[in-house]
Design an enzyme around this catalytic site. Structure first.
Site, PDB file in Angstrom:
ATOM      1  N   GLU A  16     -11.768   4.185  -4.525  1.00 53.30           N
ATOM      2  CA  GLU A  16     -12.958   4.288  -5.376  1.00 53.30           C
ATOM      3  C   GLU A  16     -14.152   4.466  -4.452  1.00 53.30           C
ATOM      4  OE1 GLU A  16     -13.562   1.259  -8.280  1.00 53.30           O
ATOM      5  OE2 GLU A  16     -11.462   1.122  -8.826  1.00 53.30           O
ATOM      6  N   ARG A  40      -6.748  -1.379 -11.070  1.00 48.76           N
ATOM      7  CA  ARG A  40      -6.953  -2.275  -9.928  1.00 48.76           C
ATOM      8  C   ARG A  40      -5.884  -3.355  -9.882  1.00 48.76           C
ATOM      9  NH1 ARG A  40     -13.474  -3.544  -9.358  1.00 48.76           N
ATOM     10  NH2 ARG A  40     -14.150  -1.393  -8.912  1.00 48.76           N
ATOM     11  N   GLU A  60      18.596  -8.330 -12.025  1.00 53.09           N
ATOM     12  CA  GLU A  60      19.985  -8.331 -12.464  1.00 53.09           C
ATOM     13  C   GLU A  60      20.584  -9.735 -12.439  1.00 53.09           C
ATOM     14  OE1 GLU A  60      19.575  -4.499  -9.907  1.00 53.09           O
ATOM     15  OE2 GLU A  60      18.529  -6.416 -10.184  1.00 53.09           O
ATOM     16  N   LEU A  81     -16.553   9.915   0.818  1.00 54.58           N
ATOM     17  CA  LEU A  81     -15.163   9.471   0.925  1.00 54.58           C
ATOM     18  C   LEU A  81     -14.248  10.341   0.066  1.00 54.58           C
ATOM     19  CD1 LEU A  81     -12.970   7.614   1.930  1.00 54.58           C
ATOM     20  CD2 LEU A  81     -13.628   5.933   0.191  1.00 54.58           C
ATOM     21  N   HIS A 138      16.683 -11.364  -8.055  1.00 59.33           N
ATOM     22  CA  HIS A 138      16.415 -10.048  -8.601  1.00 59.33           C
ATOM     23  C   HIS A 138      16.657 -10.040 -10.107  1.00 59.33           C
ATOM     24  CE1 HIS A 138      16.822  -7.660  -4.561  1.00 59.33           C
ATOM     25  NE2 HIS A 138      15.919  -8.619  -4.517  1.00 59.33           N
ATOM     26  N   ASP A 169     -24.360   0.261  -4.144  1.00 57.38           N
ATOM     27  CA  ASP A 169     -24.060  -0.457  -5.385  1.00 57.38           C
ATOM     28  C   ASP A 169     -23.872  -1.964  -5.230  1.00 57.38           C
ATOM     29  OD1 ASP A 169     -24.070   2.030  -6.576  1.00 57.38           O
ATOM     30  OD2 ASP A 169     -21.893   2.274  -6.465  1.00 57.38           O
ATOM     31  N   GLY A 186     -17.565   7.121  -2.857  1.00 64.40           N
ATOM     32  CA  GLY A 186     -18.642   8.036  -3.200  1.00 64.40           C
ATOM     33  C   GLY A 186     -18.271   9.457  -2.813  1.00 64.40           C
ATOM     34  N   SER A 218     -17.776   2.418   9.791  1.00 62.24           N
ATOM     35  CA  SER A 218     -17.626   2.811  11.194  1.00 62.24           C
ATOM     36  C   SER A 218     -18.594   2.089  12.126  1.00 62.24           C
ATOM     37  CB  SER A 218     -17.789   4.328  11.345  1.00 62.24           C
ATOM     38  OG  SER A 218     -19.062   4.734  10.889  1.00 62.24           O
ATOM     39  N   CYS A 255      22.933  -7.423  -5.429  1.00 66.37           N
ATOM     40  CA  CYS A 255      23.084  -7.509  -6.883  1.00 66.37           C
ATOM     41  C   CYS A 255      24.413  -6.920  -7.334  1.00 66.37           C
ATOM     42  CB  CYS A 255      21.934  -6.800  -7.582  1.00 66.37           C
ATOM     43  SG  CYS A 255      20.365  -7.676  -7.428  1.00 66.37           S
TER      44      CYS A 255
END
Length: 365
Positions: free
Chosen positions: A293, A183, A46, A298, A44, A199, A295, A222, A78
């Site tokens: 992302e 992203r 620390e 959605l 980690h 697209d 259309g 689907s 930690c």
């Protein structure tokens, strides 16, 4: 603390599903050690900072972006390392949002005589780990819906060409570069089959920056209509997941799996799939931050079902007139959206990015 937060951000795409944590050890006004967490590195932030500080850690102040852990998981606590190093004071930005841990690390340090302060740059620290907070409190990923729109709320103009994959950009290169950054910070990217068929996108992280695990590309399909020759199917390497209501044992399903596509069943909900079931499945896969992302269909389904935590809109300074609306329900659906909180605006080239939250993930789950 600003330096600790900057270090924490370097763990983006490298630490998930663990939180982003940065740490700095300061002795007599001089930084003597620093570190940030990555999942593969195991240690980690620390512990890394303390190792680099060495003996100078005794009597020093440790600045950390998140409450130090006090339990044994893949690594030891930690808090034990901090106490053993002789650190005099710990300054943390926020408590651990995990309700099973929150406050216990601080309590352990105080019992050992370490002075603890909490709160510097709290807002920035919370934003950095809001996905982790959502996931640890609910088992669901933080859902950010992103869209590029014109001033008249269109996401695309009238179709001028029947050729699949022909795209006319609404926003500027500066906005598109910021989308790639989003992203990169996400664990998974969700789209619908309608946008994919229109697209033929790759839905990829094109920043070129390192990732611990590939960006999971998720499509709601689907009826399993994804073409086997699409860019998504041809680039699948077990990083493409289709949710479907169709049979997983059909010839088409077998052909997709043979090409490296992952398939999962999801129940139907209205005209589409049950988004809450999809999110539960992704949460079990360790998806902490989900970027949507899609259309118009959605976008409408996600916003009307209440699964979206954050909305990000890149608004271009142009009008498209008749085209594809942001929501399938048009202006009537826009008027039904709940109000946004903590709204911010930023400029990317000629575009304005408007972002806001539908809920506070540190309180609501």
């Amino acid at each position: 603390m600003a330096r600790a937060l900057a270090l924490a951000r370097r763990g983006q795409a490298l630490a998930s599903p663990n939180p982003l944590v940065g740490c700095v050890v300061v002795k007599r006004g001089r930084m003597v050690g620093q570190g940030f967490h990555t999942y593969a590195g195991r240690k980690h932030a620390e512990v890394l900072a303390l190792e680099r500080a060495g003996r100078a850690a005794r009597g020093a102040t440790l600045y950390v972006s998140l409450e130090p852990c006090c339990h044994t998981g893949r690594t030891g606590p930690c808090t034990r390392a901090i106490i053993a190093a002789g650190v005099r004071r710990v300054v943390a930005a926020i408590r651990d949002p995990n309700p099973r841990v929150s406050g216990r690390g601080f309590a352990q340090l105080r019992r050992a005589g370490v002075r603890v302060s909490v709160g510097p740059l709290q807002g920035e620290a919370r934003r950095l780990n809001e996905g982790f907070a959502r996931w640890t409190r609910s088992g669901l990923p933080l859902v950010t819906l992103k869209s590029a729109i014109s001033r008249d709320w269109q996401i695309a103009g009238p179709a001028r060409s029947p050729r699949r994959g022909s795209v006319t950009w609404i926003t500027s290169p500066a906005s598109r570069a910021e989308v790639q950054r989003m992203r990169h910070a996400a664990d998974a990217l969700l789209s619908g089959i309608g946008a994919v068929l229109a697209d033929d996108p790759r839905l990829s992280d094109r920043t070129g920056r390192p990732r611990r695990r590939p960006l999971l590309r998720v499509v709601l399909d689907s009826r399993l209509r994804l073409p086997l020759r699409s860019k998504l199917a041809r680039s699948a390497a077990r990083d493409l997941l289709l949710f479907t209501a169709a049979s997983l044992d059909s010839p088409r399903a077998r052909a997709l799996r043979a090409g490296g596509v992952l398939l999962a069943r999801a129940p139907r909900r209205g005209a589409g799939l049950d988004l809450r079931a999809v999110l539960r499945h992704l949460g079990r896969r360790g998806i902490v931050n989900l970027l949507v992302e899609g259309g118009a269909a959605l976008n409408q389904a996600a916003l009307s079902s209440g699964v979206v935590d954050q909305l990000v809109l890149f608004v271009a300074p142009r009008r498209l007139g008749r085209g594809v609306p942001f929501l399938a329900g048009g202006r009537a659906a826009l008027e039904k959206l709940p109000p946004l909180d903590r709204v911010t605006t930023r400029r990317f080239g000629p575009d304005v990015c408007v972002a806001g939250y539908f809920r506070d993930v540190y309180r609501d789950h």
